[in-house]
Each structure stands twice: as structure tokens, then as C-alpha cells.
Design a protein around this motif. Structure first.
Motif, PDB file in Angstrom:
ATOM      1  N   VAL C  59     -42.627 -44.728 -66.403  1.00 26.27           N
ATOM      2  CA  VAL C  59     -41.281 -44.296 -66.768  1.00 26.27           C
ATOM      3  C   VAL C  59     -40.307 -44.787 -65.708  1.00 26.27           C
ATOM      4  O   VAL C  59     -40.449 -44.479 -64.526  1.00 26.27           O
ATOM      5  CB  VAL C  59     -41.207 -42.760 -66.868  1.00 26.27           C
ATOM      6  N   ARG C  60     -39.344 -45.598 -66.151  1.00 24.93           N
ATOM      7  CA  ARG C  60     -38.322 -46.088 -65.226  1.00 24.93           C
ATOM      8  C   ARG C  60     -37.072 -45.249 -65.407  1.00 24.93           C
ATOM      9  O   ARG C  60     -36.429 -45.291 -66.453  1.00 24.93           O
ATOM     10  CB  ARG C  60     -38.002 -47.553 -65.503  1.00 24.93           C
ATOM     11  N   VAL C  61     -36.745 -44.482 -64.378  1.00 25.52           N
ATOM     12  CA  VAL C  61     -35.622 -43.555 -64.488  1.00 25.52           C
ATOM     13  C   VAL C  61     -34.374 -44.180 -63.883  1.00 25.52           C
ATOM     14  O   VAL C  61     -34.389 -44.640 -62.748  1.00 25.52           O
ATOM     15  CB  VAL C  61     -35.933 -42.239 -63.746  1.00 25.52           C
ATOM     16  N   VAL C  62     -33.307 -44.237 -64.655  1.00 28.91           N
ATOM     17  CA  VAL C  62     -32.004 -44.614 -64.121  1.00 28.91           C
ATOM     18  C   VAL C  62     -31.164 -43.339 -64.082  1.00 28.91           C
ATOM     19  O   VAL C  62     -30.883 -42.741 -65.122  1.00 28.91           O
ATOM     20  CB  VAL C  62     -31.325 -45.680 -64.993  1.00 28.91           C
ATOM     21  N   ALA C  63     -30.824 -42.904 -62.875  1.00 26.34           N
ATOM     22  CA  ALA C  63     -30.154 -41.616 -62.710  1.00 26.34           C
ATOM     23  C   ALA C  63     -28.648 -41.798 -62.618  1.00 26.34           C
ATOM     24  O   ALA C  63     -28.154 -42.483 -61.733  1.00 26.34           O
ATOM     25  CB  ALA C  63     -30.683 -40.914 -61.461  1.00 26.34           C
ATOM     26  N   LEU C  64     -27.925 -41.194 -63.545  1.00 21.07           N
ATOM     27  CA  LEU C  64     -26.467 -41.310 -63.597  1.00 21.07           C
ATOM     28  C   LEU C  64     -25.889 -39.933 -63.939  1.00 21.07           C
ATOM     29  O   LEU C  64     -26.614 -38.972 -64.054  1.00 21.07           O
ATOM     30  CB  LEU C  64     -26.069 -42.313 -64.695  1.00 21.07           C
ATOM     31  N   GLY C  65     -24.573 -39.879 -64.115  1.00 17.15           N
ATOM     32  CA  GLY C  65     -23.984 -38.662 -64.653  1.00 17.15           C
ATOM     33  C   GLY C  65     -24.323 -38.587 -66.141  1.00 17.15           C
ATOM     34  O   GLY C  65     -24.666 -39.584 -66.767  1.00 17.15           O
ATOM     35  N   ARG C 144     -16.518 -32.843 -59.294  1.00 13.47           N
ATOM     36  CA  ARG C 144     -17.218 -34.123 -59.484  1.00 13.47           C
ATOM     37  C   ARG C 144     -16.253 -35.149 -60.084  1.00 13.47           C
ATOM     38  O   ARG C 144     -16.184 -36.283 -59.650  1.00 13.47           O
ATOM     39  CB  ARG C 144     -18.398 -33.942 -60.445  1.00 13.47           C
ATOM     40  N   GLY C 145     -15.559 -34.741 -61.141  1.00 16.76           N
ATOM     41  CA  GLY C 145     -14.593 -35.649 -61.762  1.00 16.76           C
ATOM     42  C   GLY C 145     -15.207 -36.935 -62.274  1.00 16.76           C
ATOM     43  O   GLY C 145     -14.571 -37.981 -62.288  1.00 16.76           O
ATOM     44  N   SER C 148     -19.747 -36.083 -65.727  1.00 18.19           N
ATOM     45  CA  SER C 148     -21.159 -35.716 -65.748  1.00 18.19           C
ATOM     46  C   SER C 148     -21.298 -34.378 -66.460  1.00 18.19           C
ATOM     47  O   SER C 148     -20.308 -33.720 -66.797  1.00 18.19           O
ATOM     48  CB  SER C 148     -21.657 -35.596 -64.312  1.00 18.19           C
ATOM     49  N   GLY C 149     -22.539 -33.945 -66.680  1.00 18.02           N
ATOM     50  CA  GLY C 149     -22.784 -32.649 -67.303  1.00 18.02           C
ATOM     51  C   GLY C 149     -22.212 -31.517 -66.459  1.00 18.02           C
ATOM     52  O   GLY C 149     -21.625 -30.566 -66.982  1.00 18.02           O
ATOM     53  N   THR C 150     -22.369 -31.647 -65.149  1.00 14.80           N
ATOM     54  CA  THR C 150     -21.857 -30.607 -64.256  1.00 14.80           C
ATOM     55  C   THR C 150     -20.321 -30.571 -64.305  1.00 14.80           C
ATOM     56  O   THR C 150     -19.715 -29.492 -64.310  1.00 14.80           O
ATOM     57  CB  THR C 150     -22.328 -30.878 -62.816  1.00 14.80           C
ATOM     58  N   HIS C 151     -19.729 -31.725 -64.368  1.00 14.48           N
ATOM     59  CA  HIS C 151     -18.272 -31.797 -64.462  1.00 14.48           C
ATOM     60  C   HIS C 151     -17.796 -31.154 -65.768  1.00 14.48           C
ATOM     61  O   HIS C 151     -16.854 -30.352 -65.779  1.00 14.48           O
ATOM     62  CB  HIS C 151     -17.822 -33.264 -64.387  1.00 14.48           C
ATOM     63  N   ALA C 152     -18.487 -31.493 -66.872  1.00 14.02           N
ATOM     64  CA  ALA C 152     -18.120 -30.905 -68.169  1.00 14.02           C
ATOM     65  C   ALA C 152     -18.222 -29.382 -68.111  1.00 14.02           C
ATOM     66  O   ALA C 152     -17.351 -28.663 -68.601  1.00 14.02           O
ATOM     67  CB  ALA C 152     -19.011 -31.466 -69.269  1.00 14.02           C
ATOM     68  N   ALA C 153     -19.306 -28.890 -67.477  1.00 12.94           N
ATOM     69  CA  ALA C 153     -19.499 -27.446 -67.370  1.00 12.94           C
ATOM     70  C   ALA C 153     -18.360 -26.820 -66.561  1.00 12.94           C
ATOM     71  O   ALA C 153     -17.784 -25.800 -66.950  1.00 12.94           O
ATOM     72  CB  ALA C 153     -20.847 -27.160 -66.711  1.00 12.94           C
ATOM     73  N   ARG C 174      -9.712 -30.974 -55.468  1.00 11.96           N
ATOM     74  CA  ARG C 174      -9.992 -32.343 -55.026  1.00 11.96           C
ATOM     75  C   ARG C 174     -11.004 -33.021 -55.955  1.00 11.96           C
ATOM     76  O   ARG C 174     -12.183 -32.729 -55.936  1.00 11.96           O
ATOM     77  CB  ARG C 174     -10.506 -32.341 -53.588  1.00 11.96           C
ATOM     78  N   ASP C 175     -10.463 -33.934 -56.748  1.00  9.48           N
ATOM     79  CA  ASP C 175     -11.262 -34.656 -57.732  1.00  9.48           C
ATOM     80  C   ASP C 175     -11.875 -35.881 -57.060  1.00  9.48           C
ATOM     81  O   ASP C 175     -11.195 -36.835 -56.737  1.00  9.48           O
ATOM     82  CB  ASP C 175     -10.293 -35.066 -58.862  1.00  9.48           C
ATOM     83  N   THR C 176     -13.202 -35.860 -56.817  1.00  7.53           N
ATOM     84  CA  THR C 176     -13.803 -36.927 -56.013  1.00  7.53           C
ATOM     85  C   THR C 176     -14.374 -38.074 -56.846  1.00  7.53           C
ATOM     86  O   THR C 176     -14.678 -39.133 -56.308  1.00  7.53           O
ATOM     87  CB  THR C 176     -14.951 -36.390 -55.131  1.00  7.53           C
ATOM     88  N   GLY C 177     -14.557 -37.861 -58.131  1.00  5.06           N
ATOM     89  CA  GLY C 177     -15.091 -38.948 -58.963  1.00  5.06           C
ATOM     90  C   GLY C 177     -16.428 -39.460 -58.463  1.00  5.06           C
ATOM     91  O   GLY C 177     -16.646 -40.660 -58.409  1.00  5.06           O
ATOM     92  N   SER C 178     -17.332 -38.562 -58.080  1.00  5.03           N
ATOM     93  CA  SER C 178     -18.599 -39.031 -57.521  1.00  5.03           C
ATOM     94  C   SER C 178     -19.761 -38.176 -58.014  1.00  5.03           C
ATOM     95  O   SER C 178     -19.571 -37.145 -58.649  1.00  5.03           O
ATOM     96  CB  SER C 178     -18.530 -38.997 -55.991  1.00  5.03           C
ATOM     97  N   GLY C 179     -20.965 -38.643 -57.673  1.00  3.58           N
ATOM     98  CA  GLY C 179     -22.168 -37.930 -58.089  1.00  3.58           C
ATOM     99  C   GLY C 179     -22.308 -36.596 -57.355  1.00  3.58           C
ATOM    100  O   GLY C 179     -21.525 -36.274 -56.461  1.00  3.58           O
TER     101      GLY C 179
END
Lengths: 234, 239, 275
Positions: C59-65, C144-145, C148-153, C174-179
Motif C-alpha cells: 500500500v502506497r500512502v500519499v498523505a494530504l489534507g 489549518r486553512g 482538510s477534514g480538520t479545517h472543515a470540522a 491566524r489562517d496558516t494554510g498548512s498541514g
């Protein structure tokens, strides 16, 4: 301050442990970046020679464009390659996204302008010095370009090193097109980015030190070789 | 390399003009140069000596006027040129000499034999495998002469070939030039060294401000120049 | 010169050979696009070896938002999508990009904040109340901005708390736009509040003055779903292999493996697949 000390210790530990996972990551980094440099050399050196020796319409424009592209943002190159190689993109059928090949393609695009621009400068200088002699001996322009590519090889090698440094150090492009997949596309820089986001700053910095050490070692070897060659061939 | 020896002389210039960057450098030069004699172009700095030679050799194209070899407009193949500063490639002396032969399409073993012979004739056979760029200035200039000579030219242009050399090296280079001439090659040379001109020239072309002021046998020129410009040049009044 | 040239050419040839080496030889693999929370918490590192051992599928996992991970599925660059934003996932399936959404597990969000607690909310249970107090105190808050799922929540909680972010936003937000990780790094250096998933928080090392201030609210539960990318949209999707992975994750064996994963004795993810 303690982070720095921790990192130095961790870096020493990483290297002396010979941890197999680190070795794999380092080898993949080298494989990807050396491949990219080789391909970029095959493209960039002839292009640089053509721009230095050739006289054709659009040459000045091309020189400006290539000099400008020396500073291409890796993220933009990565995005471009991502869109090209994505299944929904024009080259999607090859299924190359998230493979080392995709990373090689991205880094090649990133550093070809660097190598071409530096090669053009080096060969143009040599051409200014030698073109009368070469033409007097009956060398056609393409032949003169080949001769100068060979004659300036030690300087061109420095241009290749610059390309390699850029390729090995960039993270933006390989992160996007490689996906930082453990054991498949994870290289030094993406590992550093990952450990940074995990908040393990000492480990991230330690990996950074390993990367810097590696690049320094390669440059030292190349420098010594070049010095020897310069002494030998003038 | 066996290029069929055909007549290339006389080398004729007819009303040749050359300008660069709005500066007129050569003005309406007409000459007919014969083979077999050693021709030296003299003149003050900026008189146009080097440019005239490059026009003859074909490195520059005239803005107007014509250059003909034995009545033909094509550039003669069997010619070579040696420059003030020897340009050596980053390889051995012998490979530098062989390079010109390689460009002429000669096979590998043949060109090595030719190059070895040419180096021997300039007295540098013992340095054949040394990197050319680390040789002394005089040795490099002799390698350049060997490179030119190996091409078996019918005419050899030399642009101030000893200007950057010390007296010893100058002497060696002059000896080689004499031998090349003796082998039947036409010599055309520029110099600002009057002694050298006396030693080597059979005839003199004297240039002043891009014009040919005198074209006479060397014996006559050095005995009594006819033009006031040449006279003051000989007295050292012109740079 | 010739031997040198030969060496030089041999060097180039060797480098080219390196370039054309096939990607590490693995015939059976799938690409899973997932979220940083599953990858960086170490869950996949724990889960995948058992699956790979059983099936021989890498399994090749690509981790993103979550947003990006779903986009990867839309473009056909993944075989399986494993994320946590129920609304977005259902949309993904309705649009025909995913075959069927299966619920896998949940973890929970925690509200992280500085020990100094300028909004005075530490120890509370009500996330909405806590957010209102942060807004009232204009205490620094890192978002997070990044869609991502966390941002949506996070955005859902603000809305539920009755706060219109467009109006309330100020220098404190402060909207950081990051993981998740980089956002936590930012919060640690600014002594700010931040919403994080528990898994990433537990494995996060650069905590500085940060600590958990609100946890345990039912509404903080964070459901993960898994979907096969629709082979009808993207013919190259590895349907069988991908389905095997999904079936295993929701099987009793996969679910047990999820429950077994702990950091410092704390369970991170709670399996709740419906079978």
C-alpha cells in the motif's frame, strides 16, 4: 540552542548507526538527483553550446527565458509535472505519478535551465577566445561547439554540480509528484519536511545535517578532482 | 592528407573595404600577392594589419571589393593561420596538432603520424604527450606552428607571432618560420618588430590608416622608403 | 585524452542507466490517498504491515489534507481514498467518483491551547462555548486553512457556535494554510489555540507550552470513511486490490488492528465499521 546540540548528536547517531531505512532514503535521493542531473546535462549542455555558438533568430529571447528559468519555483514545476502525469492529465496513461521517475522528470525540468544557462556563459567565454583559431582550422560551428563542450569540461562540471545541489536540496517538486510514499518516493528532503510537521525538530535538523554533509562531501570530491585536472590540463 | 596541389596564387585583392562599428579600417586595398616569397605587412598600431590579414584568410568578409585566389572567388583550402596568442585546447600537444587534421577528415593513425612529424620539425617531439596548456609561451607557439604546418598549407598567415615572447623563444619561432617557408609554403606575416621584418621579409606591404602606402621588395624598402609615412615609421616616430 | 573521454562517457552512461532503472519492482500495489492524521500519527505504519503480509499487496500512502486527498481520487491518481469529512465524502460518492463509502473508525478532535489559557476555557467540555470565549477574548487561534477534514470540522464548529468568521476574523485568527503538523508548530510558537486530531497531537513532539484544553465533547468525534475510486470513471483503478484493502480494513481483523494501535498507552482510533 539545545535543539541544535540534540540535532548534532542525533545526526552523528543516524550516520554511525547505519540505519538501513536512512540508507535507503539517501540512496533514493542520490539516484533521483543524479539521474536528473544526467538527463539535464544531456539536454542543457547542447542547448547551452547552441546558444553560445549559434546565431539564429530568437536566440536572444531564448537566452533571456533560460536565464529567467534558472529561478523556477520548484512547487510550480512540481504542479506542472503533477498535472501532466496525473491520470486525468495528457500523460496519465503511463501511470508515472508517485514514482521515482516522476521525481526525476520534475527535477530535470527544474535544473535543465540552470545547466543550460551556466553552460552557455562558459562556452560563450571560451568561444570569444578561440573562435578565430577554430574557424581558421576549418571547424564548422557545430563542430566548434562540440570541441568547446569538451574543452571547457572542467568548468561545465561545476555547472553540473550547481544543478545537482539544486536538485538534491529541493522539496517542493518531489513532494508533489512523488507523494512522499514511505519506501517508494521518500527522499531526504521530503523526510525532513515530514519530521518537521511531526514536530520532531531535532530529528528533522539531524537529517538536514546528513543531507548537507553528503552534498559537501560530493562537492569536495568534485573540487579536488577539478583542481587536479586543471593542474594537469591547464 | 593528399589535397591535389593546385595553383592558388596570385592572391588578389580588388578595391577591398572593411568597416566595423562605423570605423573604416581597410580602405580600397588592391594587391596581388605571389607565392614563393615571404611577405611582411608593416604599419603602426591601428593601421589595419591584423584586419587585412583576417580578410585575406577569410575570417572576415569585406564590405565591398573582391578577394580572388588564382582568379577564383572560392577561399583556398590549403591555408593556415597562427595568432599572436596561441590557442591551445585542454589536451596534449600532439592532440592539439592532430585536431586540425581531424577536422580535415584524416584517419586516426595517419593524423597521429603527421602530427608526430610536425612536432618533430618544430623541435617538440619530446613534449608530444604533455598537456599543451602547461607548456611555456614559446613552446605553445611552436605547437601552434606545428598544427598549422601539419595541414601542409600553401600559404601560412602569421599575426604578430612573437609579440608576446622573449628573445630566445622569438629566435626559435623565427627559425621554424624560415623552415616552413623553405618547404615551399608562402608566408604572410604582420609584425611591429623591424629587426624581425629585416630578417624574414622578401617584400613589404606598408599600411597606413587602412591604405596600402607601399608594396615593395624588402631590400628597397629598408634602404630607402619612398613614402613619408614609412620613413617616419622607420625612424620610430609612429607608434 | 581518449581514456579520459572514455571515462567521462562511461560516467554519463552509468548515470543514465541509474535513471532508467525500473521503479522498485513491486507488481502488486495500490495507491491510497489519505490524510496526514492517519499517516503522521503512525496508524498506517502499524496497520499496513499486517495487511501486506496477509495479501502480498503493498500500500502506497500519499498523505494530504482531506480535500486534496479527495481531489486525487477525482483525478484518478489514487485507487482508494481514506479520509474524514463525511459531507465531502458523500458528495464525492454522489458525483460518481467513489463507489461506496464505508465507515471505518473515529477518533476525536481536541482543542489545544497554551497553558496560560488567556480565554479561560481549560478543563471545559463544550467546544462551542470554548470557541465563543476565544472569540470574545480575541485570543490567538491558528487555523489549518487548507480545506482538510480538520479545517472543515473547525469551520462547522464556528458556525454552530453562532460566530460568523467573515465578520469576527481579526489578527487573532491566524489562517496558516498548512498541514496539521506545521499548524501545530505555528501554534506552539505563537501560544495560540488550535483544533487538532488527537492522533497527530499525541505523536507531535514540539509541544512547547501547548496542552489539551477541551476534550470529550461528543460533537468532537471525527468519523473516517473509506471509498474505492470508481473504475467506471477511471478504468485503470485497481478494483480488486483496492476492494481487498477496504474489505480488510472493515473486517474484524482490520478493526482489531486499529483498536490495538496505542501511543503511550492511549488508544488513538476507535473502530466502528458497520458489518
Amino acid at each position: 540552542m539545545s535543539t541544535l546540540v540534540d540535532s548534532l548528536q542525533a545526526a552523528a547517531g543516524l550516520i554511525t548507526d547505519g540505519e538501513s531505512q536512512l540508507a535507503g532514503i539517501v540512496i533514493l535521493s542520490l539516484r533521483v538527483s543524479l539521474s536528473a542531473v544526467s538527463l539535464a546535462a544531456l539536454l542543457g549542455l547542447p542547448l547551452g553550446a547552441l546558444l553560445a555558438v549559434g546565431r539564429f533568430p530568437g536566440r536572444q529571447t531564448l537566452i533571456i527565458v533560460i536565464n529567467g528559468f534558472m529561478g523556477l519555483p520548484p512547487v510550480v514545476v512540481g504542479l506542472l509535472v503533477y498535472l501532466l502525469l496525473s491520470r486525468a492529465g495528457p500523460l496519465g496513461t503511463f501511470g508515472l505519478l508517485f514514482t521515482p521517475t516522476a521525481m526525476i522528470v520534475a527535477q530535470t525540468l527544474l535544473i535543465t535551465p540552470i545547466i543550460a544557462a551556466l553552460a552557455r556563459q562558459i562556452i560563450a567565454d571560451a568561444w570569444a577566445e578561440t573562435h578565430e583559431q577554430l574557424r581558421s582550422l576549418g571547424a564548422a560551428p557545430w563542430r566548434a561547439a562540440l570541441t568547446l563542450l569538451w574543452d571547457t569540461r572542467f568548468s561545465l562540471f561545476t555547472a553540473l554540480l550547481a544543478g545537482f545541489g539544486r536538485a538534491a536540496a529541493e522539496v517542493g517538486a518531489v513532494m508533489i509528484v512523488g507523494g512522499n510514499i514511505d519506501g517508494v518516493t521518500r527522499v531526504m528532503t521530503t523526510t525532513i519536511a515530514l519530521e518537521t510537521s511531526k514536530g520532531d525538530l531535532p530529528l528533522a535538523l539531524a537529517l538536514g545535517l546528513v543531507l548537507i554533509t553528503l552534498v559537501l562531501a560530493l562537492n569536495t570530491a568534485a573540487h579536488l578532482m577539478r583542481q587536479w585536472a586543471m593542474r594537469r590540463y591547464g | 592528407m593528399m589535397i591535389a596541389r593546385q595553383d592558388v596564387f596570385p592572391l588578389e585583392l580588388n578595391e577591398v573595404c572593411f568597416a566595423s562599428g562605423g570605423q573604416r579600417i581597410i580602405e580600397r586595398v588592391s594587391l596581388a600577392i605571389d607565392g614563393h616569397v615571404r611577405t611582411v605587412i608593416l604599419g603602426a598600431n591601428g593601421a589595419g594589419k591584423s584586419v587585412l590579414m583576417r580578410l585575406m584568410h577569410g575570417l572576415l568578409a569585406p564590405n565591398s571589393g573582391a578577394i580572388r585566389w588564382c582568379g577564383q572567388p572560392e577561399r583556398a583550402a590549403a591555408q593556415a593561420m597562427v595568432f599572436q596568442r596561441p590557442i591551445m585546447l585542454r589536451t596534449t600537444a600532439i592532440a592539439n596538432v592532430a585536431y586540425g587534421l581531424k577536422l580535415a577528415g584524416m584517419g586516426k593513425s595517419e593524423r597521429l603520424a603527421h602530427a608526430t612529424e610536425a612536432l618533430d620539425k618544430v623541435g617538440l617531439a619530446h613534449l608530444a604527450t604533455r598537456p599543451a596548456r602547461v607548456l611555456s609561451g614559446g613552446e605553445q607557439q611552436r605547437v601552434a606552428l606545428a598544427r598549422a604546418w601539419a595541414l601542409s598549407p600553401q600559404i601560412l598567415f602569421l599575426d604578430e607571432p612573437t609579440a608576446s615572447l622573449d628573445p630566445g623563444a622569438t629566435h626559435e619561432v623565427e627559425r621554424v618560420i624560415g623552415e616552413i617557408a623553405a618547404s615551399g609554403c608562402k608566408i604572410v606575416m604582420t609584425t611591429h618588430n623591424l629587426g624581425q621584418a629585416r630578417r624574414l621579409a622578401d617584400e613589404i606591404i606598408f599600411l597606413h590608416h587602412g591604405r596600402v602606402v607601399e608594396y615593395t621588395p624588402a631590400s628597397i624598402f629598408f634602404a630607402a622608403p619612398r613614402s613619408p609615412e614609412a620613413a617616419s615609421f622607420m625612424k620610430g616616430e609612429l607608434p | 585524452m581518449n581514456s579520459l573521454r572514455r571515462n567521462f562517457l562511461a560516467g554519463i552512461a552509468g548515470a543514465l542507466w541509474l535513471a532508467t532503472l525500473p521503479a522498485l519492482a513491486e507488481d502488486k500495489f495500490i495507491v491510497v490517498s489519505s490524510t496526514t492524521s492517519t499517516e503522521q500519527s503512525g496508524l498506517f505504519g502499524h496497520l499496513l504491515p499486517s495487511f501486506e503480509k496477509k495479501t502480498g499487496i503493498k500500500v502506497r500512502v500519499v498523505a494530504l489534507g482531506t480535500g486534496q486527498a479527495l481531489d486525487m481520487g477525482r483525478r484518478g491518481d489514487a485507487d482508494v481514498v481514506f479520509v474524514h469529512d463525511k459531507a465531502a465524502e458523500e458528495k464525492f460518492v454522489t458525483e460518481g467518483f467513489g463507489v461506496e463509502r464505508k465507515e471505518v473508525m473515529y477518533n476525536d478532535f481536541v482543542l489545544i491551547g497554551p497553558k496560560a489559557d488567556p480565554a479561560g476555557i481549560a478543563g471545559g467540555k463544550d467546544i462551542l462555548d470554548a470557541l465563543r470565549k476565544i472569540e470574545a477574548a480575541k485570543a490567538p487561534f491558528v487555523s489549518r486553512g487548507d480545506k482538510s477534514g480538520t479545517h472543515a470540522a473547525e469551520l462547522r464548529y464556528w458556525k454552530a457556535a453562532g460566530i460568523d468568521l467573515d465578520k469576527a476574523k481579526g489578527p487573532w485568527y491566524r489562517d496558516t494554510g498548512s498541514g496539521m503538523g506545521p499548524a501545530l508548530n505555528a501554534a506552539a510558537s505563537m501560544d495560540a489555540y488550535i483544533l487538532a486530531d488527537r492522533g497527530t497531537w499525541l505523536s507531535f513532539k514540539n509541544r512547547a507550552e501547548l496542552t489539551v484544553v477541551v476534550e470529550g465533547d461528543k460533537s468532537l468525534f471525527n468519523q473516517y470513511g473509506v471509498m474505492l475510486v470508481n473504475p467506471a470513471k477511471h478504468a485503470h483503478v485497481k478494483k480488486e486490490l483496492g476492494q481487498q484493502f477496504i474489505d480488510w480494513v472493515v473486517s474484524s481483523e482490520g478493526q482489531q488492528s486499529i483498536a490495538d494501535y496505542k501511543i503511550g498507552g492511549q488508544q488513538l482510533f476507535f473502530p466502528n465499521a458497520k458489518r
